[in-house]
Scaffold this active site. Sequence first.
Site, PDB file in Angstrom:
ATOM      1  N   THR A   1      -5.068  10.314   0.367  1.00 46.13           N
ATOM      2  CA  THR A   1      -6.399  10.052   0.910  1.00 46.13           C
ATOM      3  C   THR A   1      -6.703  11.053   2.012  1.00 46.13           C
ATOM      4  O   THR A   1      -5.809  11.721   2.526  1.00 46.13           O
ATOM      5  CB  THR A   1      -6.504   8.625   1.499  1.00 46.13           C
ATOM      6  OG1 THR A   1      -5.540   8.482   2.551  1.00 46.13           O
ATOM      7  CG2 THR A   1      -6.287   7.574   0.425  1.00 46.13           C
TER       8      THR A   1
ATOM      9  N   TYR B   1     -13.178   5.503  10.793  1.00 46.51           N
ATOM     10  CA  TYR B   1     -12.403   6.018   9.665  1.00 46.51           C
ATOM     11  C   TYR B   1     -13.064   5.547   8.377  1.00 46.51           C
ATOM     12  O   TYR B   1     -13.296   4.353   8.186  1.00 46.51           O
ATOM     13  CB  TYR B   1     -10.976   5.467   9.749  1.00 46.51           C
ATOM     14  CG  TYR B   1     -10.062   5.793   8.581  1.00 46.51           C
ATOM     15  CD1 TYR B   1      -9.105   6.791   8.701  1.00 46.51           C
ATOM     16  CD2 TYR B   1     -10.116   5.083   7.385  1.00 46.51           C
ATOM     17  CE1 TYR B   1      -8.239   7.081   7.653  1.00 46.51           C
ATOM     18  CE2 TYR B   1      -9.259   5.369   6.330  1.00 46.51           C
ATOM     19  CZ  TYR B   1      -8.325   6.359   6.469  1.00 46.51           C
ATOM     20  OH  TYR B   1      -7.473   6.638   5.434  1.00 46.51           O
TER      21      TYR B   1
ATOM     22  N   HIS C   1       0.786  -1.240   0.000  1.00 50.60           N
ATOM     23  CA  HIS C   1       0.000   0.000   0.000  1.00 50.60           C
ATOM     24  C   HIS C   1       0.814   1.284   0.000  1.00 50.60           C
ATOM     25  O   HIS C   1       0.277   2.356  -0.287  1.00 50.60           O
ATOM     26  CB  HIS C   1      -0.922   0.001   1.222  1.00 50.60           C
ATOM     27  CG  HIS C   1      -2.254   0.642   0.977  1.00 50.60           C
ATOM     28  ND1 HIS C   1      -2.435   1.745   0.170  1.00 50.60           N
ATOM     29  CD2 HIS C   1      -3.486   0.335   1.432  1.00 50.60           C
ATOM     30  CE1 HIS C   1      -3.714   2.083   0.152  1.00 50.60           C
ATOM     31  NE2 HIS C   1      -4.376   1.241   0.897  1.00 50.60           N
TER      32      HIS C   1
ATOM     33  N   SER D   1     -12.233   5.997   4.318  1.00 48.38           N
ATOM     34  CA  SER D   1     -11.231   6.517   3.395  1.00 48.38           C
ATOM     35  C   SER D   1     -11.884   7.278   2.251  1.00 48.38           C
ATOM     36  O   SER D   1     -12.907   6.869   1.709  1.00 48.38           O
ATOM     37  CB  SER D   1     -10.403   5.357   2.834  1.00 48.38           C
ATOM     38  OG  SER D   1      -9.424   5.834   1.946  1.00 48.38           O
TER      39      SER D   1
END
Length: 654
Positions: free
Chosen positions: A498, A485, A370, A487
């Site tokens: 992001t 959270y 990632h 994204s």
Amino acid sequence: MPLETCFVYQQANIAKNWSTLTSNISDDYQYIQLSKVPTMHFQPSLPRLPIPKLESSCEKYLIAQQPLITQEKLCHVECLITNFLKEDGPKLQKELIQKDANNRHTSYINEPWFDMYLKDRKPLPINYNPLLIFKPETDIRYNDQLIKSTNLVISSLRFMKSLRREILEPEVYHMNPKKSDTKLFRKVTGLLPSSISWYGAYLFKAFPLDMSQYPHLFNTSRIPQLGKDEIYHDDTGRHIVVMRKGHFYTFDVLDENNYIRQPSEIAASLKLILEDNRPLNEYPIAILTTLERNKWASARLHLMNIGNENVLKKIDSAVFILVLDDNHIGEDHNKLQKSYLHGDGTNRWFDKSFCLIVTKDGYAGLNFEHSWGDGVAVLRFFNDVKADISKKPRFHPEDVKALCSRDFLKVEKLEFILDSKIKDIINEEQKNYNTWIQQLLIDYIIYEGFGKKECKKIGISPDAIMQLAFQLAVYEQEGQMVPTYESCSTAAFKHGRTETIRSCTLQTKAACVALTQKKSDISTAELKKLIFDCSNVHGILIKEAAMGQAFDRHLFALKSICEELGISKPAIFEDPSYDSLNCNVLSTSTLSSPAILSGGFGPVINNGYGIGYSVQDHKLETIVSSYQGSRNANNYVKCLEKALKTIHTVLLSK
């Protein structure tokens, strides 16, 4: 056979082979797209990610804390914010603005966000690497492991070559596709100089997206280093690495002129690997990529010192890694998720930009690292490849029988030199990894009869409904709201990454309380209004985040400035409430696409949930992961189903 007949036969074969060769070096075979607008045409004129006003970010931070902490703690946070705005905040804001002005080629968040990923010492699997699984082909013959692998390799290379030649269609978000996703749009914007092309797209209400991450899809690896990893990229590599049974093989998929090899050559080489009957690797070196990063960095350095530098470079510089799994998944959805999220660690290389994984029974998907990029780039690649293998596969079931020895490319078996130290580490870490993955729970829900179409008819945001359901499920379990959270991409800006949507709000809290109390004095109309209130606020939060006007990345960048300057952090960042807000019990992300069978990731904290979800036309799909202990994915999924039913029932009521 008469001489004349033999001559005619030979001539026919030569003609056939020449026809095959010329067709395979044609643009139609070599490229997935032939866009007239260059891939990076809009890149120079993309707007820069704005730095929000300090007062605005502080106000939004306080609002995000309201549903989560007591009034006493909230008053304390308010005092910290007041002091921050008077003292340290303006100085840090000034430093951030100055740094941003000195680096106009990028965004203010890009460097600290890369550092956040690369400095983290946690292992990559589960903690960071997500999974995406392709929907199977409708013609089941094309789900054969050899056939699907060959087509996926070819389509991936076609995507890569189009990207590098700048004939891959630029990524553009169309507000009204009927008006802007047209030949006229491409003609007009294509004629404009790159320096102003974004503005031309804007007049069509279309928003070109940042594509700076795309080159790192290929020939890229994350290299473990002590303290901070690095991203390695070498686009001269013409080979892929194939993993099977913990062994490594490699062959060139591009020839010396960078043409994609013929389908028969790629297929024959993969067939050779699939027919290799050697047993499982006794010492599967790949398990080392599951380690804590400093530990892996030390082990890798030792591997290089004992003579493995060239083998590691071969893996690092490969276009990508193709993983051939011998396991059968069948209909076991949870087994499928676990296989693509973490596997047993022996047949994955988690450091690679992506591993393309194909099982014995024809499931295919990605596990991707990632740090180099985000979901927007991966999803574009995923969608384009899926469309290509479905609409125009280059290798077919009837081609398998025609494969022969002359089709083989030079397949090299990569051999690691191992000493007793490395062997001991491998044995120990296999046990540790097995213990770790046994603690992970994965469950899923597919809620039928309620999706985009139904939400549109009702006039409510489907994403807001999903986020409310996530809140309601945990409130049903625990009677409390938790840090959440969601994204959101900021790819509409140059080098955007992001942003966080703080979907736990005062409105979701009010709705959760009302929907679980079941008081007779709360009418259905009032409940419905509470749900619509959640949707309205959520819509505002999405817009703010997408436009770079949320607060999380801004505060993160200010905190990073402190670390960069070597000064003590302001009290606002030392406050337990700040840390608590960033311990996201619900970590959620969506990558909705008809090409996706499944997608998900692990929990970001030990006592949290990792929630990947997809909103389709007439159904809602969610995959939930957690560790066994204080929170349980299986129980959560049951509560989530109940929450969706409750919300759905209220919205359908008159």
